[in-house]
Design a protein around this motif. Sequence first.
Motif, PDB file in Angstrom:
ATOM      1  N   ASP A  69       0.821  -1.214   0.000  1.00  0.00           N
ATOM      2  CA  ASP A  69       0.000   0.000   0.000  1.00  0.00           C
ATOM      3  C   ASP A  69       0.857   1.268   0.000  1.00  0.00           C
ATOM      4  OD1 ASP A  69      -2.253  -1.600   0.046  1.00  0.00           O
ATOM      5  OD2 ASP A  69      -2.709  -1.222   2.164  1.00  0.00           O
ATOM      6  N   GLU A  70       1.970   1.226   0.723  1.00  0.00           N
ATOM      7  CA  GLU A  70       2.834   2.398   0.839  1.00  0.00           C
ATOM      8  C   GLU A  70       3.914   2.433  -0.250  1.00  0.00           C
ATOM      9  OE1 GLU A  70       4.287   2.493   4.857  1.00  0.00           O
ATOM     10  OE2 GLU A  70       2.264   2.711   5.688  1.00  0.00           O
ATOM     11  N   ARG A  71       3.880   1.462  -1.149  1.00  0.00           N
ATOM     12  CA  ARG A  71       4.822   1.373  -2.278  1.00  0.00           C
ATOM     13  C   ARG A  71       6.270   1.467  -1.807  1.00  0.00           C
ATOM     14  NH1 ARG A  71       2.188   1.655  -7.182  1.00  0.00           N
ATOM     15  NH2 ARG A  71       4.104   2.307  -8.193  1.00  0.00           N
ATOM     16  N   VAL A  72       6.538   0.818  -0.702  1.00  0.00           N
ATOM     17  CA  VAL A  72       7.871   0.841  -0.111  1.00  0.00           C
ATOM     18  C   VAL A  72       8.904   0.243  -1.058  1.00  0.00           C
ATOM     19  CG1 VAL A  72       9.279  -0.106   1.771  1.00  0.00           C
ATOM     20  CG2 VAL A  72       7.029   0.862   2.260  1.00  0.00           C
ATOM     21  N   MET A  73       8.569  -0.861  -1.705  1.00  0.00           N
ATOM     22  CA  MET A  73       9.536  -1.518  -2.583  1.00  0.00           C
ATOM     23  C   MET A  73       9.892  -0.625  -3.771  1.00  0.00           C
ATOM     24  SD  MET A  73      10.251  -4.055  -0.813  1.00  0.00           S
ATOM     25  CE  MET A  73      11.422  -4.803  -1.900  1.00  0.00           C
ATOM     26  N   ASP A  74       8.927   0.081  -4.326  1.00  0.00           N
ATOM     27  CA  ASP A  74       9.208   1.002  -5.432  1.00  0.00           C
ATOM     28  C   ASP A  74      10.206   2.067  -4.998  1.00  0.00           C
ATOM     29  OD1 ASP A  74       7.413  -0.358  -7.058  1.00  0.00           O
ATOM     30  OD2 ASP A  74       5.772   1.029  -6.649  1.00  0.00           O
ATOM     31  N   ALA A  75       9.982   2.619  -3.812  1.00  0.00           N
ATOM     32  CA  ALA A  75      10.873   3.655  -3.293  1.00  0.00           C
ATOM     33  C   ALA A  75      12.274   3.095  -3.045  1.00  0.00           C
ATOM     34  CB  ALA A  75      10.302   4.252  -2.002  1.00  0.00           C
ATOM     35  N   LEU A  76      12.355   1.875  -2.510  1.00  0.00           N
ATOM     36  CA  LEU A  76      13.662   1.268  -2.263  1.00  0.00           C
ATOM     37  C   LEU A  76      14.402   0.980  -3.562  1.00  0.00           C
ATOM     38  CD1 LEU A  76      12.833  -1.158   0.677  1.00  0.00           C
ATOM     39  CD2 LEU A  76      14.241   0.908   0.757  1.00  0.00           C
ATOM     40  N   VAL A  77      13.699   0.485  -4.568  1.00  0.00           N
ATOM     41  CA  VAL A  77      14.340   0.218  -5.861  1.00  0.00           C
ATOM     42  C   VAL A  77      14.886   1.513  -6.439  1.00  0.00           C
ATOM     43  CG1 VAL A  77      13.893  -0.453  -8.264  1.00  0.00           C
ATOM     44  CG2 VAL A  77      13.077  -1.900  -6.410  1.00  0.00           C
ATOM     45  N   GLU A  78      14.098   2.575  -6.407  1.00  0.00           N
ATOM     46  CA  GLU A  78      14.558   3.870  -6.932  1.00  0.00           C
ATOM     47  C   GLU A  78      15.769   4.376  -6.157  1.00  0.00           C
ATOM     48  OE1 GLU A  78      11.496   6.822  -7.403  1.00  0.00           O
ATOM     49  OE2 GLU A  78      10.078   5.304  -8.101  1.00  0.00           O
ATOM     50  N   LYS A  79      15.693   4.293  -4.826  1.00  0.00           N
ATOM     51  CA  LYS A  79      16.791   4.787  -3.983  1.00  0.00           C
ATOM     52  C   LYS A  79      18.089   4.055  -4.293  1.00  0.00           C
ATOM     53  CE  LYS A  79      18.342   4.923   0.813  1.00  0.00           C
ATOM     54  NZ  LYS A  79      17.983   4.657   2.212  1.00  0.00           N
ATOM     55  N   TYR A  80      18.035   2.727  -4.298  1.00  0.00           N
ATOM     56  CA  TYR A  80      19.262   1.967  -4.469  1.00  0.00           C
ATOM     57  C   TYR A  80      19.725   1.935  -5.916  1.00  0.00           C
ATOM     58  CZ  TYR A  80      19.206   1.087   0.410  1.00  0.00           C
ATOM     59  OH  TYR A  80      19.231   1.277   1.763  1.00  0.00           O
ATOM     60  N   LEU A  81      18.852   2.164  -6.868  1.00  0.00           N
ATOM     61  CA  LEU A  81      19.279   2.328  -8.251  1.00  0.00           C
ATOM     62  C   LEU A  81      20.102   3.608  -8.381  1.00  0.00           C
ATOM     63  CD1 LEU A  81      19.331   1.448 -11.189  1.00  0.00           C
ATOM     64  CD2 LEU A  81      17.136   2.597 -11.505  1.00  0.00           C
ATOM     65  N   ARG A  82      19.642   4.684  -7.732  1.00  0.00           N
ATOM     66  CA  ARG A  82      20.404   5.943  -7.757  1.00  0.00           C
ATOM     67  C   ARG A  82      21.773   5.763  -7.088  1.00  0.00           C
ATOM     68  NH1 ARG A  82      15.350   8.181  -6.476  1.00  0.00           N
ATOM     69  NH2 ARG A  82      15.938   8.313  -4.289  1.00  0.00           N
ATOM     70  N   ILE A  83      21.795   5.065  -5.959  1.00  0.00           N
ATOM     71  CA  ILE A  83      23.062   4.813  -5.265  1.00  0.00           C
ATOM     72  C   ILE A  83      23.986   3.997  -6.156  1.00  0.00           C
ATOM     73  CG2 ILE A  83      24.128   3.553  -3.338  1.00  0.00           C
ATOM     74  CD1 ILE A  83      21.672   4.436  -1.651  1.00  0.00           C
ATOM     75  N   TRP A  84      23.450   2.944  -6.769  1.00  0.00           N
ATOM     76  CA  TRP A  84      24.260   2.098  -7.648  1.00  0.00           C
ATOM     77  C   TRP A  84      24.790   2.912  -8.823  1.00  0.00           C
ATOM     78  CZ3 TRP A  84      24.006   0.708 -12.734  1.00  0.00           C
ATOM     79  CH2 TRP A  84      24.857  -0.318 -13.126  1.00  0.00           C
ATOM     80  N   GLN A  85      23.939   3.741  -9.411  1.00  0.00           N
ATOM     81  CA  GLN A  85      24.374   4.549 -10.543  1.00  0.00           C
ATOM     82  C   GLN A  85      25.476   5.513 -10.131  1.00  0.00           C
ATOM     83  OE1 GLN A  85      20.520   6.077 -11.682  1.00  0.00           O
ATOM     84  NE2 GLN A  85      20.371   4.662 -13.409  1.00  0.00           N
ATOM     85  N   ALA A  86      25.342   6.116  -8.958  1.00  0.00           N
ATOM     86  CA  ALA A  86      26.370   7.042  -8.474  1.00  0.00           C
ATOM     87  C   ALA A  86      27.682   6.308  -8.253  1.00  0.00           C
ATOM     88  CB  ALA A  86      25.913   7.721  -7.188  1.00  0.00           C
TER      89      ALA A  86
END
Length: 95
Positions: A69-86
């Motif tokens: 409901d809180e779309r936590v997994m979507d937020a985590l994927v976005e966060k760690y994708l940005r970290i990985w890209q950096a």
Amino acid sequence: MLGLGRADYLIYEDAPGLAYAASLNIKGLRASTVPVSREKLYLTVALASACNNEQLAERLSRAMKKLSDERVMDALVEKYLRIWQAQNSSEQRPG
């Protein structure tokens, strides 16, 4: 094939596909707004497990619903994708 201009699209999961493309320095990709498929994911607990009981099942169910409901997994994927890209981009810089 994308990098060589021999293909116009690929079918891959969003985040892993974008991460893989970034590692190959392929830019300008965008994910389709229409999913090709939807796969359900399941959490399993062994029937013989000592912790497999109704109370655990109810708690897991509530927790999984809240995460969804809180779309936590979507937020985590976005966060760690940005970290990985950096991290990936800083590793490719000389010096």
